[in-house]
Enzyme design. Structure first.
Site, PDB file in Angstrom:
ATOM      1  CG  ASN A   1      52.227  30.070  49.409  1.00 24.84           C
ATOM      2  OD1 ASN A   1      52.360  30.937  48.609  1.00 24.84           O
ATOM      3  ND2 ASN A   1      52.128  28.754  48.984  1.00 24.84           N
TER       4      ASN A   1
ATOM      5  CB  CYS B   1      49.773  28.296  38.927  1.00 26.27           C
ATOM      6  SG  CYS B   1      51.280  29.197  38.951  1.00 26.27           S
TER       7      CYS B   1
ATOM      8  NE  ARG C   1      44.888  26.864  42.436  1.00 28.27           N
ATOM      9  CZ  ARG C   1      46.143  27.738  42.825  1.00 28.27           C
ATOM     10  NH1 ARG C   1      46.824  28.309  41.929  1.00 28.27           N
ATOM     11  NH2 ARG C   1      46.336  27.767  43.949  1.00 28.27           N
ATOM     12  N   PRO C   2      38.494  25.939  42.464  1.00 29.12           N
ATOM     13  CG  PRO C   2      36.778  24.433  43.246  1.00 29.12           C
ATOM     14  CD  PRO C   2      38.301  24.703  42.483  1.00 29.12           C
TER      15      PRO C   2
ATOM     16  CG  ASP D   1      33.438  24.974  46.435  1.00 29.32           C
ATOM     17  OD1 ASP D   1      34.738  25.145  46.002  1.00 29.32           O
ATOM     18  OD2 ASP D   1      33.312  23.617  47.002  1.00 29.32           O
ATOM     19  CG  LEU D   2      35.899  24.111  50.089  1.00 25.67           C
ATOM     20  CD1 LEU D   2      37.019  23.574  50.504  1.00 25.67           C
ATOM     21  CD2 LEU D   2      34.268  23.608  50.759  1.00 25.67           C
TER      22      LEU D   2
ATOM     23  NE  ARG E   1      52.088  33.739  40.067  1.00 24.92           N
ATOM     24  CZ  ARG E   1      51.084  33.143  40.095  1.00 24.92           C
ATOM     25  NH1 ARG E   1      50.489  32.482  39.018  1.00 24.92           N
ATOM     26  NH2 ARG E   1      50.406  33.328  41.269  1.00 24.92           N
TER      27      ARG E   1
HETATM   28  C1  EPZ Z   1      47.504  27.196  48.817  1.00 15.81           C
HETATM   29  O1  EPZ Z   1      46.452  27.355  47.702  1.00 15.81           O
HETATM   30  C2  EPZ Z   1      49.053  27.865  48.068  1.00 15.81           C
HETATM   31  N1  EPZ Z   1      48.857  29.028  47.635  1.00 15.81           N
HETATM   32  C3  EPZ Z   1      49.409  26.661  47.244  1.00 15.81           C
HETATM   33  O2  EPZ Z   1      50.488  27.138  46.738  1.00 15.81           O
HETATM   34  C4  EPZ Z   1      49.251  25.341  47.748  1.00 15.81           C
HETATM   35  O3  EPZ Z   1      49.559  24.569  46.698  1.00 15.81           O
HETATM   36  C5  EPZ Z   1      47.765  25.125  48.035  1.00 15.81           C
HETATM   37  O4  EPZ Z   1      47.691  25.835  49.263  1.00 15.81           O
HETATM   38  C6  EPZ Z   1      47.867  23.721  49.125  1.00 15.81           C
HETATM   39  O5  EPZ Z   1      48.964  23.672  49.961  1.00 15.81           O
HETATM   40  C7  EPZ Z   1      48.916  29.867  48.605  1.00 15.81           C
HETATM   41  O6  EPZ Z   1      48.838  30.081  49.879  1.00 15.81           O
HETATM   42  C8  EPZ Z   1      49.063  31.468  48.064  1.00 15.81           C
HETATM   43  P1  EPZ Z   1      43.561  24.965  48.708  1.00 15.81           P
HETATM   44  P2  EPZ Z   1      45.089  27.278  47.941  1.00 15.81           P
HETATM   45  O7  EPZ Z   1      42.488  25.832  49.068  1.00 15.81           O
HETATM   46  O8  EPZ Z   1      44.669  28.085  49.124  1.00 15.81           O
HETATM   47  C9  EPZ Z   1      40.362  22.834  46.275  1.00 15.81           C
HETATM   48  C10 EPZ Z   1      52.381  27.549  45.072  1.00 15.81           C
HETATM   49  O9  EPZ Z   1      52.975  26.876  44.341  1.00 15.81           O
HETATM   50  N2  EPZ Z   1      39.363  23.882  46.885  1.00 15.81           N
HETATM   51  O10 EPZ Z   1      44.237  24.413  50.134  1.00 15.81           O
HETATM   52  O11 EPZ Z   1      44.374  27.832  46.605  1.00 15.81           O
HETATM   53  C11 EPZ Z   1      41.377  23.140  45.414  1.00 15.81           C
HETATM   54  O12 EPZ Z   1      40.723  23.061  44.175  1.00 15.81           O
HETATM   55  C12 EPZ Z   1      50.801  27.508  45.290  1.00 15.81           C
HETATM   56  O13 EPZ Z   1      52.941  28.303  46.069  1.00 15.81           O
HETATM   57  C13 EPZ Z   1      38.099  23.840  46.407  1.00 15.81           C
HETATM   58  O14 EPZ Z   1      37.696  22.594  45.982  1.00 15.81           O
HETATM   59  O15 EPZ Z   1      44.721  25.748  48.154  1.00 15.81           O
HETATM   60  C14 EPZ Z   1      42.398  22.022  45.577  1.00 15.81           C
HETATM   61  O16 EPZ Z   1      41.999  21.097  44.777  1.00 15.81           O
HETATM   62  C15 EPZ Z   1      50.199  26.321  44.239  1.00 15.81           C
HETATM   63  N3  EPZ Z   1      37.290  24.692  46.789  1.00 15.81           N
HETATM   64  C16 EPZ Z   1      42.428  21.917  47.175  1.00 15.81           C
HETATM   65  O17 EPZ Z   1      41.226  22.310  47.578  1.00 15.81           O
HETATM   66  C17 EPZ Z   1      37.844  25.937  47.622  1.00 15.81           C
HETATM   67  O18 EPZ Z   1      36.972  26.704  47.862  1.00 15.81           O
HETATM   68  C18 EPZ Z   1      43.442  22.720  47.981  1.00 15.81           C
HETATM   69  O19 EPZ Z   1      43.258  24.030  47.683  1.00 15.81           O
HETATM   70  C19 EPZ Z   1      39.060  25.848  47.914  1.00 15.81           C
HETATM   71  C20 EPZ Z   1      40.060  25.011  47.499  1.00 15.81           C
END
Ligand code: EPZ
Length: 418
Positions: free
Chosen positions: A23, A116, A121-122, A124-125, A396
């Protein structure tokens, strides 16, 4: 289809090391688009997701060379700004390329990312932040066209400390005019690694690791070489695998402060952990004690360790409660664990885990990356043989996990598919 075959019942003991962070690698590989020059990366894990990220860069016009953990990327001749749908669908973090393309070319066309299935996983942010930076977005038949004459620095308040959105804003704004401030930024260590990499490339970023990051736009970036930080989730996975079997581990190449919440929970379960610079020593008890977990943004307990702890706690003494506060659908692996005799019930975002004396080997299917890792751990203590299917999910994100576990005494083989 590739499978893992695991024979349970062996105590894991010995010494192993942690590979480079998936990551941290993914956004840093994407960021190599920005300097229009040479990027040399070391300690990059040789896993499916880094291969896909390099494939996308090559599609866009970059030249890449890989020799195990060393990667050289030449991004001089980026010709395209459209990311093909089939590559976008391969993984969630493909969306990070968009920020890099906006930073470099001020335009990008892409479709919704894959990844996954642990929730909707939107993005929008990400999109709201791009618009605040002066990017025009146009959505048409599943594609999003982004274009800007000038990316102007601005104040961005994130509704949620999203890791990906924080990274994407950093990439899109390092060549912008003026200053960008990200409020309520994600504080994960991977964000700090990305800041260190970008500043070595000539960017001007401060505050990564806190919830307030300031990016002052620069006009020029340069060639860079960088060593990727160790993978804290792989480290946690290996610690739990040994703890679960009542074993003993010397774990090298870790950053202990990245693991504080995980170490704290392992100690609550009865493990004795010693830290010596970049090495962790774990001594597990004969039987683990139950504990309670609430996943939170960093520096809270990492959601990526949730399924791995659930697996480890399924044979602990007592009942454990897990609350998953980050993703809305991250319990798909539970059905497979219960097939092995675990007693886990799900109510909304809460999992109740009644420790059982023994799990039994079965045929199970990985449902996602970390859910798959949880099944490997269950197989290590289950009575008899466990066959894990769909292990492409696991490949992966874990480099040679079966080799590392075998070196610690586990009986696990990777069977190539028919
Ligand atoms: C990163 O995913 C990691 N992946 C994930 O690891 C990790 O679980 C996650 O951060 C949280 O720590 C990578 O770094 C490649 P988020 P990311 O944006 O960036 C919501 C693994 O197993 N959200 O922090 O996709 C989202 O739906 C993976 O290695 C919105 O609503 O995570 C989630 O509920 C899995 N809108 C929460 O925020 C958005 O625009 C956290 O998502 C973006 C996110």
């Amino acid at each position: 289809m590739k499978t893992y075959i695991v024979e349970g019942g062996r105590k894991l003991e010995g010494s192993t090391y942690v590979s480079g962070s998936k990551n941290a690698s993914l956004p840093i590989i994407a960021a190599s688009i920005l300097n229009g020059g040479i990027t040399k990366l070391y300690n990059v894990p040789n896993i499916h997701d880094t291969k896909i990220m390099l494939k996308i860069l090559e599609y866009l016009g970059c030249k890449t060379k890989r020799n195990n953990g060393k990667i050289v990327i030449d991004s001089k001749n980026i010709k395209l700004h459209e990311i093909p749908e089939e590559l976008m669908r391969e993984m969630r973090s493909s969306v990070i390329i968009v920020g890099a393309l906006l930073g470099r070319l001020k335009q990008a066309t892409f479709s919704y990312p894959g990844g996954c299935d642990i929730g909707s996983r939107p993005i929008d942010l990400h999109l709201k932040a791009f618009e605040k930076l002066g990017v025009e977005l146009e959505e048409e038949s599943g594609f999003i066209r982004c274009k800007s004459d000038n990316i102007i620095g601005t104040q961005i308040q994130l509704d949620f400390p999203s890791v990906g959105a924080t990274e994407n804003i950093m990439l899109a704004s390092i060549l912008a005019k003026g200053e960008t401030v990200i409020a309520n930024a994600a504080m994960e260590p991977e964000i700090v690694d990305l800041q260190n990499f970008l500043n070595k490339m000539g960017a001007n970023i401060k505050g990564a690791g806190t919830n307030n990051i300031t990016i002052n736009g620069v006009t020029k970036l340069k060639d860079v070489s960088y060593n990727i930080m160790p993978d804290r989730i792989e480290a946690g996975t290996l610690l739990c695998a040994v703890a679960l079997t009542g074993g003993k581990l010397e774990l090298k190449n870790v950053v202990p402060e990245h693991l504080t919440p995980v170490i704290h929970k392992l100690e609550e379960c009865g493990c004795i952990i010693k830290i010596e610079k970049d090495t962790l020593y774990l001594q597990a008890p004969k039987k683990l004690k139950a504990t309670d977990i609430k996943t939170m943004p960093y520096p809270g307990f990492p959601t990526d360790m949730q399924s791995i702890f659930a697996s480890m706690l399924s044979t602990a003494k007592g009942t454990s409660i897990i609350v998953e506060n980050i993703f809305e659908n991250r319990y798909k692996y539970v059905t497979e664990l219960n097939r092995m005799g675990a007693k886990i019930t799900i109510e909304g975002r809460t999992a109740v885990i009644k420790g059982v004396r023994k799990l039994s080997g079965a045929n199970v299917k990985a449902t996602d990356l970390r859910g798959g890792a949880a099944l490997i751990l269950a197989g290590l203590v289950a009575k008899g043989k466990t066959t894990i299917m769909n292990i492409e999910y696991i490949l992966r994100g874990y480099e040679n996990i079966e080799k590392k576990l075998r070196n610690l005494g586990a009986k696990i083989i990777l069977k190539e598919g028919e």
